[in-house]
Design an enzyme around this catalytic site. Structure first.
Site, mmCIF file in Angstrom:
data_model
loop_
_atom_site.group_PDB
_atom_site.id
_atom_site.type_symbol
_atom_site.label_atom_id
_atom_site.label_comp_id
_atom_site.label_asym_id
_atom_site.label_seq_id
_atom_site.Cartn_x
_atom_site.Cartn_y
_atom_site.Cartn_z
ATOM 1 N N SER A 106 0.799 -1.236 0.000
ATOM 2 C CA SER A 106 0.000 0.000 0.000
ATOM 3 C C SER A 106 0.825 1.276 0.000
ATOM 4 O O SER A 106 0.249 2.365 -0.095
ATOM 5 C CB SER A 106 -0.947 0.023 1.201
ATOM 6 O OG SER A 106 -2.095 -0.745 0.929
ATOM 7 N N LYS A 109 0.059 3.545 -2.742
ATOM 8 C CA LYS A 109 -1.041 4.507 -2.660
ATOM 9 C C LYS A 109 -0.530 5.950 -2.624
ATOM 10 O O LYS A 109 -1.288 6.884 -2.894
ATOM 11 C CB LYS A 109 -1.916 4.222 -1.450
ATOM 12 C CG LYS A 109 -2.785 2.958 -1.576
ATOM 13 C CD LYS A 109 -3.667 2.794 -0.350
ATOM 14 C CE LYS A 109 -4.693 1.671 -0.515
ATOM 15 N NZ LYS A 109 -4.115 0.326 -0.420
ATOM 16 N N SER A 164 -6.002 2.679 4.724
ATOM 17 C CA SER A 164 -5.474 2.057 3.514
ATOM 18 C C SER A 164 -6.577 1.329 2.753
ATOM 19 O O SER A 164 -6.373 0.246 2.203
ATOM 20 C CB SER A 164 -4.341 1.088 3.868
ATOM 21 O OG SER A 164 -3.474 0.894 2.776
#
Length: 425
Positions: A106, A109, A164
């Site tokens: 993640s 991201k 997340s």
């Protein structure tokens, strides 16, 4: 990436070790289905890697050049890859397999946010359609978005940064034209940032075949993202209220509650075995089956700002990625102006091109009287930016002037003030 969020109501004043321990358990990701999982990366880095940022950064192993008075590196680091860099100057103080292409989880991201965040005003609303969530991977981390409910863009970004939430990523991707166009945008933006180790397959960082990045590239994404006011706000928020599901009582009256979400960045929120790091203000963590634990952090001390990225510690102790990050932050702050740089964080292509041209006035950057027309046009609501020549928000209204070709985090950027102003329930 953390597991699906559970509703937890708690006092913002006192955080008990027991409760934080429970919250940390919630952050353990579910295993990715084998059909969707990325191949396990090799046990050793390639003999030759990218040399973006300097020849030494392309070499396997640890790269450091200790000057007079610089402390030795921590001896118990186990991460496959890591990097310590001065966020303002871009100097890489030390690195270990900086360009090793690994699954990012993640932390990817950050690139998603840096790419998509400027496109939608934070007050814009979106009603979630079933198709928006159709491609969310089984076992993904979720913030708890419901079909047919309406959310603001602000809500969705809180879901991305704090929990997340892959569901929030996919809703924002749907607003951006879908997963496919968003992946294309992210790959194009990675090229603009000269993050050439990165190949995006899924916008949420979920394990996917051929999806890779590197400690070097993740640090570029963080540096670019931190130029944006909203990015800085979201990644430094510890806890926030998130909209719940609309319900109807026996009399037919509808109401919509909310629940609290907390940032799973343990250097920001703390845990029973990890203290909140002095001066920490983001950025993003991740954890998947094949990526292991990944993290990029930014912290300020005595007016200096450092970026640290750590990827996949071999030691699997609880919160190990944060413990190793904290050690590297400590080393970095103690080594500023002592360790000689072993490389640099390169500017975006557009900034490098601008550097070769003479500045022609305010349009080359941003003045303390406000953004230039070009910079203002790059963000639909004035809270985002395209990354170059963007003034950093400073308490009291002061703005930094970024000359053409300069891409940095202002050393006067008020991280402690930002921490005082972070959202609390």
């Amino acid at each position: 990436m953390p597991a699906p969020n559970k509703i937890i109501r708690r006092s913002p004043v006192v955080t008990s070790a027991t409760l934080l321990s429970a919250l940390s358990v919630l952050s353990v990701p579910l295993a990715a289905p084998a059909a969707l999982a990325a191949p396990v990366p090799s046990a050793a880095p390639p003999a030759r890697m990218s040399t973006v940022g300097g020849a030494r950064l392309g070499l396997p192993g640890t790269q450091v050049d200790l000057g007079d008075g610089a402390p030795v590196l921590p001896k118990d680091l186990s991460a496959r890859s890591w990097i310590v860099a001065d966020a303002e100057s871009g100097a890489v103080l030390a690195a270990h397999n900086a360009h090793w292409r690994l699954p990012p989880a993640s932390t990817l991201k950050m690139l998603f946010a840096d790419t998509v965040l400027p496109k939608f005003p934070r007050t814009q609303t979106h009603k979630v359609a079933p198709a928006d969530l159709a491609d969310v991977g089984a076992g993904s981390s979720l913030v708890g978005i419901k079909e047919k409910e309406t959310y603001t863009v602000h809500d969705l970004w809180l879901g991305v940064f704090l929990r997340s939430g892959n569901d929030a990523v996919h809703v924002l991707s749907a607003m951006n034209g879908g997963v496919g166009p968003t992946v294309e945008d992210m790959n194009a933006h990675a090229q603009e940032l000269q993050a050439l180790d990165t190949h995006v397959v899924s916008p949420d960082g979920y394990d996917a075949k051929d999806q890779v990045s590197s400690a070097y590239d993740l640090t570029l994404f963080a540096r670019s993202g931190m130029q944006k006011k909203d990015f800085r706000e979201y990644c430094s928020t510890v806890r926030a209220s998130f909209p719940g599901e609309t319900k109807k009582n026996k009399k037919g009256k509808t109401s919509r509650g909310s629940f609290e979400i907390q940032n799973t960045n343990r250097l920001l929120s703390g845990d029973y075995d990890v203290s909140v790091y002095q001066g920490i203000a983001g950025v993003k963590n991740g954890n998947t089956t094949h990526a292991g634990a990944t993290f990029t952090g930014v912290a300020e001390r005595d007016g200096r700002v450092l970026l640290v990225t750590v990827m996949n510690p071999e030691k699997k102790d609880h919160n190990e990625v944060y413990k190793e990050t904290a050690k590297l932050f400590d080393w970095g702050f103690a080594s500023l102006d002592k360790a000689r740089p072993v490389g640099e964080l390169v500017p975006p292509r557009s900034a490098a091109e601008a550097k070769s041209r003479p500045a022609t006035g305010p349009s080359a950057g941003q003045t303390d009287s406000g953004p230039s027309p070009a910079a203002e046009a790059s963000a639909s609501d004035g809270n985002g930016s395209s990354g170059v020549g963007i003034a950093l928000g400073v308490a009291g209204g002061a703005l930094a002037l970024l000359a053409a070709g300069v891409f940095l985090v202002n050393r006067r950027w008020p991280l402690p003030d930002l921490m005082r102003r972070r959202t609390r329930s």
